[in-house]
Design an enzyme around this catalytic site. Structure first.
Site, PDB file in Angstrom:
ATOM      1  N   ASP A  49       0.871  -1.180   0.000  1.00 28.99           N
ATOM      2  CA  ASP A  49       0.000   0.000   0.000  1.00 28.99           C
ATOM      3  C   ASP A  49       0.907   1.228   0.000  1.00 28.99           C
ATOM      4  OD1 ASP A  49      -1.599   2.182   0.477  1.00 28.99           O
ATOM      5  OD2 ASP A  49      -2.637   1.328   2.217  1.00 28.99           O
ATOM      6  N   HIS A  58      -4.649  12.448  13.797  1.00 27.95           N
ATOM      7  CA  HIS A  58      -5.729  12.353  12.806  1.00 27.95           C
ATOM      8  C   HIS A  58      -6.878  11.467  13.258  1.00 27.95           C
ATOM      9  CE1 HIS A  58      -3.632  14.515   9.729  1.00 27.95           C
ATOM     10  NE2 HIS A  58      -2.604  13.711   9.760  1.00 27.95           N
TER      11      HIS A  58
HETATM   12  N1  Q9C Z   1      -0.385  12.224  -0.939  1.00 31.26           N
HETATM   13  C1  Q9C Z   1       0.484  11.593   9.773  1.00 31.26           C
HETATM   14  O1  Q9C Z   1       1.403  12.260   9.388  1.00 31.26           O
HETATM   15  N2  Q9C Z   1      -1.487  10.391   3.064  1.00 31.26           N
HETATM   16  N3  Q9C Z   1      -0.427  11.137   8.931  1.00 31.26           N
HETATM   17  C2  Q9C Z   1      -2.202  11.188   2.160  1.00 31.26           C
HETATM   18  C3  Q9C Z   1      -1.243  12.361   0.202  1.00 31.26           C
HETATM   19  C4  Q9C Z   1      -1.986  10.294   4.368  1.00 31.26           C
HETATM   20  C5  Q9C Z   1      -0.390  11.451   7.557  1.00 31.26           C
HETATM   21  C6  Q9C Z   1      -1.683  11.040   0.766  1.00 31.26           C
HETATM   22  C7  Q9C Z   1      -1.031  10.882   5.325  1.00 31.26           C
HETATM   23  C8  Q9C Z   1      -1.325  10.625   6.754  1.00 31.26           C
HETATM   24  C9  Q9C Z   1       0.379  11.234  11.181  1.00 31.26           C
END
Ligand code: Q9C
Length: 623
Positions: A20, A135
Site C-alpha cells: 500500500d 488524525h
Molecule cells: N499524498 C500523519 O502524518 N497520506 N499522517 C495522504 C497524500 C496520508 C499522515 C496522501 C497521510 C497521513 C500522522
C-alpha cells in the site's frame, strides 16, 4: 528534574503487511532512527528515561468510544486478510496484530509524560511514539493514527490535575499531517470548537484544500464556535516549500501573541516532523535547526512545561536530526543559528494575514494592528578579566571608566565579549555600576566589532543613548526601549516607547524586537537594562530568554547594579536555559501604543521582511 524521554521498544512491532504505497512510509525505522541518533549525540543519556506503559481502556475512553476501542482490541486476533479488509474501511490506515498494543503504549507514553511534567518529576519532555495520533477520531482511525495521543493527554491533564483554564496549547509542528489540520478532538469537530480551557493551534499543508484530508474546517476562518470561539487557530499553508523564515514568522506573529495572551499552564505539542526538509509527505523546507528555535520559543510559555509527542515525519535523516534539535532545546542548550537569510515568502504572509484577520475579533493582542499596518552551554559569572593596561586603553575616551570598580568591571566585560565570540562561553551577565553603564556599553560594542563580530545587536532598555560616533554601517543594530516616541532614525537605529501593559510589552518583543533580531542574524546580542528601564523582573527574563534565539545563545546582559540585585540572578538562570516566570494576567496595550508600534513597523518592514504580516505589504502600510 530535567527532560523526560518516553519510549518503548515494543512500539516498533507494528508494520505494514501488504502493498500500500500510501501507508508504506510509516515504518518502525522512524523510531529506531530517531532513538539511535539521540544515543549517538549523547542526548539520550542526558534525559530522564522512562519506559512507556499501556494506556488503560478507561483512559482511552476519555476520548474514544468503547465500541471503537473494542474494535481495535479485536484486531489482535485477526489474520492478514481480515486486517487488510478492516484497514480499507479507513483513510490511510493499516492494522497489524500488534497495533493495539503499540497504540496503547503510544497513548500511555503521552499520559505518562503529562504526569512527569505536572508532578514535577521533569521540567519538560518528548514521547517517541508510533502509531501517531492526531488524525484519529472518536470512533475512527485515520491517517496512520489509531488513538489520539495528544487529545488524551489534554483530557488527562484537565481531569487529573484540574488545571483551570489553560491546560494546553496543541501546536503541531507538521504541515503534512498537521496537514490534517486538526485532531478532531481538539479542533473544530468537537461541537463548540476546542475544549474549554484549551487553545488549539495547528499549521498544516493545505494548498487551498487540494491536499489531504481536504477539510474545509482546516482553513483560517474556522475559529471554533460558541464558547470555543477563537480557541481554534488554523494556519493553512497554501504552498509547499515553506521554510525557516515562514515557520518563525508564524510563531512570532500568530502563535506566540495568542499563546502569551492565553497564558497556558501546560503546552502540548503534536510534533510532526513531516514539516521538515526532505519529507515526502510535507514537501516543506524547514531545516532541523528550526525545530530547536520553535521549541525554545515554546519553552518561554507555561513555566517551560512543554510536552512534545511525536506525530509524523517520514524522512529518516531529517526526522532524526529534527528530533535531536528538539531534545537539545528541551535540555536548555542554545539553538544553532538558522542557515540562510530569513525572508518569509508571499504565500506564507498571505496565510498569516488571513489567520490574524480571522482571529483579531477574539484576541486583544491582534486588535488595532490590521488597521494601522495594513550556544555551548554555560553562563559564567565572570571572574577572569583583561589585563589592567588593556582595560585602561579601551577605557580611555571615557572619564566614567577611568579607575576603581568601573575599570575592574570593564576588564571582566572585555574578556567576556571575547570569550562569547570565540565560543568558549555561551553567554554572560555582568552587573555594572550605574555611572559607568553607558560607557561600558559603548566599549563593549566596539570590542565586539573589533573582536570579529560581523553583526552586533544591541537591545538597550532605559535612558541610554546610542554611542554618538558609532558608524551606521549595518554592523550594529541599535534597539532602544525608552520613554519617548517611537522612531526609526535609520533601519539600524530604532527607538520604541516603553510599554506599560503586558500586551504592549509582548507586541513589542514578538512583533518588533524578535523579527528584527532574526532578520539581522547577529553574532552577538547585548541586552542592557539601564536607568529607568521600567521592566518588571518577569518581563526582563522573557526578553533575555527570547533573545537567546537569534544569535545561537550568544547573549551578554549588562545590568545596572542597583537597585534590584535579584534581577541578575533571574537573568543568569534564564541564560542557563531555565524557563522565565509568567508575566501574570494579560492586559491589552493601549490603542495609542499599538498605533505607534504599527507605524514604526510600517516604516521598517520594507527593509526588515520578518516584520511583515501580510502578503501585500505595499497596500497595508499606514497612510
Ligand atoms: N499524498 C500523519 O502524518 N497520506 N499522517 C495522504 C497524500 C496520508 C499522515 C496522501 C497521510 C497521513 C500522522
Amino acid at each position: 528534574m530535567g527532560t523526560a524521554l518516553l519510549y518503548h521498544e515494543d512500539m516498533t512491532a507494528a508494520r505494514l503487511l501488504w502493498d500500500d504505497p500510501q501507508c508504506a512510509i510509516e515504518t518502525p525505522e522512524r523510531l529506531t532512527a530517531a532513538l539511535e541518533r539521540l544515543r549517538r549525540r549523547g542526548l539520550e543519556r542526558r534525559c530522564l528515561r522512562l519506559a512507556a506503559r499501556e494506556a488503560s481502556e478507561a483512559e482511552l475512553g476519555l476520548v474514544h468510544s468503547p465500541e471503537y476501542v473494542a474494535l481495535v482490541r479485536g484486531t489482535e486476533a485477526l489474520d492478514v486478510e481480515a486486517l487488510r479488509e478492516l484497514s480499507a474501511q479507513y483513510d490511510a490506515v493499516y492494522f497489524h496484530p500488534s497495533t493495539y498494543h503499540c497504540a496503547r503504549l503510544a497513548a500511555g507514553a503521552a499520559l505518562q509524560l503529562v504526569d512527569a511534567v505536572l508532578t514535577g518529576a521533569a521540567h519538560n519532555g518528548l514521547a517517541l511514539v508510533r502509531p501517531p495520533g492526531h488524525h484519529s477520531q472518536r470512533a475512527a482511525a485515520n491517517g496512520f493514527c489509531v488513538f489520539n495521543n495528544v487529545a488524551l493527554a489534554a483530557k488527562h491533564a484537565k481531569q487529573s490535575y484540574g488545571l483551570h483554564r489553560a491546560p494546553s496549547i496543541s501546536s503541531r509542528m507538521t504541515p503534512g499531517e498537521l496537514g490534517v489540520g486538526h485532531g478532531p478532538f481538539l479542533g473544530p469537530h468537537s461541537g463548540s470548537g476546542a475544549w474549554p480551557g484549551v487553545l488549539y493551534f495547528s499549521w498544516h499543508r493545505y494548498e487551498y484544500r487540494h491536499f489531504w484530508p481536504f477539510l474545509r474546517e482546516s482553513d483560517a476562518d474556522a475559529v471554533g464556535r460558541g464558547r470555543g470561539l477563537g480557541f481554534t487557530v488554523n494556519l493553512p499553508w497554501n504552498q509547499v516549500g515553506m521554510g525557516n523564515a515562514d515557520y518563525l514568522a508564524a510563531f512570532l506573529h500568530v502563535l506566540l501573541p495568542l499563546a502569551f495572551e492565553f497564558d497556558p499552564e501546560l503546552v502540548l505539542v503534536s510534533a510532526g516532523f513531516d514539516s521538515a526538509i526532505g519529507d515526502p509527505e510535507g514537501q516543506m523546507q524547514a531545516t532541523p535547526e528550526c525545530f530547536a528555535h520553535l521549541t525554545q520559543l515554546l519553552l518561554a510559555l507555561a513555566g517551560g512545561r512543554v510536552c512534545a509527542v511525536l506525530e509524523g515525519g517520514y524522512h529518516l535523516e531529517s526526522l532524526a536530526e529534527s528530533v535531536c534539535m528538539t531534545v537539545q532545546a528541551l535540555l536548555g542548550d542554545p539553538a544553532p543559528p538558522l542557515p540562510g537569510t530569513l525572508v518569509p515568502c508571499r504565500s506564507a504572509l498571505e496565510s498569516i494575514q488571513s489567520v490574524r484577520a480571522a482571529q483579531a475579533p477574539h484576541w486583544a493582542s491582534l486588535q488595532h494592528q490590521e488597521a494601522t499596518l495594513c550556544l555551548p552551554p554555560g553562563v559564567v559569572r565572570q571572574e577572569e578579566a583583561a589585563p589592567q593596561e588593556e582595560a585602561e586603553a579601551w577605557a580611555r575616551p571615557h572619564g566614567a571608566l577611568a579607575q576603581g570598580e568601573a575599570l575592574t568591571v570593564l576588564g571582566k566585560v572585555l574578556c567576556l565579549v571575547d570569550r562569547i565570540l570565540d565560543g568558549q562561553v555561551g553567554s554572560g551577565i555582568t552587573a555594572i555600576p550605574a555611572p559607568a553603564l553607558a560607557a561600558t556599553l559603548d566599549v563593549s560594542i566596539r570590542r565586539g566589532l573589533f573582536h570579529g563580530a560581523q553583526r552586533l545587536l544591541c537591545v538597550a532598555v532605559g535612558q541610554l543613548d546610542r554611542p554618538p560616533d558609532l558608524a551606521d554601517d549595518g554592523r550594529t543594530l541599535w534597539l532602544n526601549f525608552r520613554d519617548e516616541q517611537a522612531a526609526a532614525l535609520s533601519v539600524f537605529h530604532v527607538s520604541v516607547p516603553l510599554p506599560g501593559a503586558t500586551g504592549g510589552f509582548l507586541s513589542c518583543v514578538l512583533g518588533l524586537v524578535l523579527p528584527l533580531a532574526y532578520g539581522f542574524q547577529p553574532d552577538l546580542v547585548l541586552v542592557v537594562l539601564g536607568p529607568a528601564h521600567g521592566l518588571q523582573d518577569p518581563q526582563a527574563a522573557l526578553l533575555v530568554t527570547l533573545l537567546r534565539g537569534p544569535a545561537g545563545g550568544r547573549v551578554l546582559a549588562l545590568v545596572e547594579e542597583e537597585p534590584k540585585p535579584q534581577l541578575a540572578g533571574i537573568l543568569a538562570r534564564v541564560l542557563h536555559g531555565e524557563a522565565p516566570p509568567s508575566l501574570g494576567p494579560f492586559s491589552a496595550a493601549s490603542p495609542e501604543f499599538t498605533q505607534a508600534l504599527g507605524h514604526l513597523r510600517g516604516q521598517l518592514e520594507v527593509h526588515w521582511k520578518m516584520l511583515q504580516v501580510a502578503g501585500e505589504a505595499g497596500d497595508t502600510v499606514l497612510s
